[in-house]
Design an enzyme around this catalytic site. Structure first.
Site, PDB file in Angstrom:
ATOM      1  N   ASP A 142       0.858  -1.178   0.000  1.00  0.00           N
ATOM      2  CA  ASP A 142       0.000   0.000   0.000  1.00  0.00           C
ATOM      3  C   ASP A 142       0.898   1.234   0.000  1.00  0.00           C
ATOM      4  O   ASP A 142       1.637   1.474   0.967  1.00  0.00           O
ATOM      5  CB  ASP A 142      -0.901  -0.032   1.243  1.00  0.00           C
ATOM      6  CG  ASP A 142      -1.955   1.068   1.240  1.00  0.00           C
ATOM      7  OD1 ASP A 142      -1.735   2.101   0.594  1.00  0.00           O
ATOM      8  OD2 ASP A 142      -2.989   0.879   1.913  1.00  0.00           O
ATOM      9  N   HIS A 143       0.808   2.025  -1.062  1.00  0.00           N
ATOM     10  CA  HIS A 143       1.702   3.181  -1.182  1.00  0.00           C
ATOM     11  C   HIS A 143       1.398   4.262  -0.149  1.00  0.00           C
ATOM     12  O   HIS A 143       2.204   5.188   0.044  1.00  0.00           O
ATOM     13  CB  HIS A 143       1.618   3.767  -2.590  1.00  0.00           C
ATOM     14  CG  HIS A 143       2.956   3.960  -3.230  1.00  0.00           C
ATOM     15  ND1 HIS A 143       3.995   4.598  -2.598  1.00  0.00           N
ATOM     16  CD2 HIS A 143       3.436   3.595  -4.445  1.00  0.00           C
ATOM     17  CE1 HIS A 143       5.054   4.635  -3.399  1.00  0.00           C
ATOM     18  NE2 HIS A 143       4.742   4.018  -4.523  1.00  0.00           N
ATOM     19  N   ARG A 144       0.242   4.173   0.509  1.00  0.00           N
ATOM     20  CA  ARG A 144      -0.048   5.141   1.571  1.00  0.00           C
ATOM     21  C   ARG A 144       0.791   4.848   2.813  1.00  0.00           C
ATOM     22  O   ARG A 144       1.109   5.758   3.593  1.00  0.00           O
ATOM     23  CB  ARG A 144      -1.532   5.076   1.949  1.00  0.00           C
ATOM     24  CG  ARG A 144      -2.488   5.477   0.836  1.00  0.00           C
ATOM     25  CD  ARG A 144      -3.926   5.226   1.256  1.00  0.00           C
ATOM     26  NE  ARG A 144      -4.166   3.801   1.569  1.00  0.00           N
ATOM     27  CZ  ARG A 144      -5.309   3.328   2.062  1.00  0.00           C
ATOM     28  NH1 ARG A 144      -6.308   4.166   2.332  1.00  0.00           N
ATOM     29  NH2 ARG A 144      -5.444   2.034   2.297  1.00  0.00           N
ATOM     30  N   CYS A 192       3.872   3.281   2.900  1.00  0.00           N
ATOM     31  CA  CYS A 192       5.309   3.453   2.704  1.00  0.00           C
ATOM     32  C   CYS A 192       5.592   3.759   1.245  1.00  0.00           C
ATOM     33  O   CYS A 192       4.720   3.634   0.383  1.00  0.00           O
ATOM     34  CB  CYS A 192       6.072   2.205   3.139  1.00  0.00           C
ATOM     35  SG  CYS A 192       5.793   0.771   2.085  1.00  0.00           S
TER      36      CYS A 192
END
Length: 489
Positions: free
Chosen positions: A459-461, A463
């Site tokens: 999940d790019h939110r 890291c």
């Protein structure tokens, strides 16, 4: 007459599908007797009835879905019982549940014939709790009493049961619920050989399952010797079981065929619907990215072989080694052991490791809680026990909840890589493909090595690529130099 409502299933679940009935109208039932199997979005569980009497009505047919609080079964007072107008027997409205799934202790038959106490409140999947001790009397207070001459079909519900069936011996065993006794009996576990870890030495479901897991590790000795399966990333028989399970789930699932259409319709229900909803939500809400790397797993395979040669009674699987290195990686990169909640990144201290397991009834993700506290051998045993329980549909809702990170060995399906969907609300999932011979350059020389591919969806939110790449590279280094990594355990 009393209506038994579908109890509160916990885990935020509000409905269940009736899989099968164990009783029919006209049957006489005793307190704590299992009357039905229902499937929730978490697991298949057995439902015990808190009343004694005669079954009057089944309020659902197999395959139908009912909500918590709706009538499941109606039990009438047995005509042969000693219940009379002055016994204080009330109808379902007064003598049933004040809340779905909770029986008021005073409304349960005080003592079954033979001196056995009746149960307290019903807890789905775990049997019933112990009712307060009361003096045996000829008349019963409240609830729906069974006939004085009717033997109790279920085990003693006071928590102290004489050994029964294959559980022989005069010793009375303190057991937390009748379903624990049933699970032990079905698995062939002698309750008299167990030391209970519950209050006052009560034997709990966890005690029984640990005994089953210990036996499972012993039975894995032969599979541990199969090095061919080792190279494929799984124990002997797991490849066939996983592949066959996937084929059966995809091609022979329950469904209805519409006449003349050449189509078969399979309802999305139970665990399959839960998985579909979770994966759909993951795709909608999570801005995911994927990184991958090819890894030389030759030393990993050799290390596993050496570990199993040293102690074949407690074999270590490749999935367990991947899980161990994952836990080490999460220690360095805790952002990946997290969830997104109310615009915050929540990072727990514990690693509750989920792993994807393919079964005849669909994909499930059992969870090994506090995996970071287990040794590698214990972790391997726990993974094997959870896998067996998943395929036998013996997982409880708690066994499928609370995961913080998921690993997936999709190499059992004969594939090299997969951009796996993150198990919402987690923020990452790590997968390993098949381990096969490939050309590889070692110190400038071309040779053949055991190579696998690792894939991380994140999940790019939670890291950025630097953290995700650092974690994946660390796990890859552990696989390529497992002896060095195991020294940090």
């Amino acid at each position: 007459m009393a209506d038994f409502l579908l109890p509160d299933l916990g885990e935020g679940l509000s409905e269940a599908e009736v899989i099968a009935w164990r009783v029919s109208p006209g049957d006489r039932v005793s307190v704590d007797q299992v009357i039905a199997e229902v499937e929730t979005a978490k697991a298949v569980v057995e439902v015990p009835v808190p009343y004694a009497g005669v079954v009057a009505t089944l309020h659902a047919t197999p395959g139908s879905v009912i909500s918590v609080g709706q009538p499941l079964i109606t039990v009438t007072e047995d005509a042969a019982s000693d219940g009379s107008a002055d016994d204080g027997v009330t109808d379902g409205a007064a003598g049933g549940f004040r809340e779905p799934g909770v029986v008021v202790p005073e409304q349960v038959p005080a003592v079954a014939d033979g001196g056995e106490e009746a149960s307290g409140s019903v807890l789905i999947g775990y049997g019933t709790t112990v009712a307060p001790a009361r003096t045996r009397r000829g008349r019963r207070r409240g609830g729906v009493g069974g006939p004085p001459s009717a033997p109790a079909r279920g085990p003693a519900t006071s928590g102290l049961a004489s050994s029964e069936g294959s559980l022989e011996g005069p010793r009375r065993v303190a057991v937390i619920s009748p379903l624990v006794r049933k699970e032990a009996r079905d698995a062939g576990v002698d309750l008299t050989s167990l030391t209970g870890t519950g209050p006052d030495g009560v034997v709990s479901r966890q005690d029984v399952r640990e005994a089953i897991a210990a036996r499972t590790t012993t039975l894995q000795r032969l599979s541990a010797a199969d090095t061919g399966a080792s190279a494929a990333g799984t124990d002997a028989g797991t490849r066939a079981a996983g592949t066959d399970a996937g084929t059966r789930a995809a091609g022979t699932g329950a469904g209805t065929r519409a006449a003349g259409t050449g189509e078969r319709r399979i309802p999305l229900r139970g665990a399959r619907r839960a998985v579909a909803d979770k994966l759909s939500r993951s795709r909608r809400e999570i801005p995911e990215d994927t990184v991958w790397v090819d890894v030389d797993g030759t030393d990993l395979v050799e290390t596993r072989r050496a570990l199993n040669a040293a102690d074949s009674s407690r074999p270590v699987s490749l999935l367990a080694l991947l899980a161990r290195f994952t836990i080490l990686g999460l220690r360095r990169y805790p952002e990946l052991n997290a969830r997104i909640e109310d615009d915050e990144i929540v990072v727990p201290d514990a690693v509750n490791l989920g792993f994807a397991a393919q079964t005849d009834h669909g994909l499930v993700v059992p969870v090994v809680h506090d995996a970071h506290r287990l040794t590698t051998r214990d972790l391997s045993a726990r993974l094997a026990e959870r896998t067996t329980a998943a395929r036998d549909r013996r997982l409880s809702p708690a066994d499928l909840a609370g995961g913080t990170f998921t690993v997936n060995n999709y190499g059992v399906f004969g594939v090299d890589g997969s951009a796996a969907i993150i198990n919402h609300p987690e923020v990452a999932i790590l997968g390993m493909g098949r381990v096969i011979d490939r050309p590889w350059v070692v110190e400038g020389q071309l040779t053949v090595r055991k190579v696998t591919e690792l894939t991380l969806s994140f999940d790019h939110r939670a890291c950025d690529g630097g953290t995700a790449g650092g974690f994946l590279r660390y796990v890859a280094d552990c696989i390529e130099s497992p002896a060095t990594a195991l020294g940090d355990m």
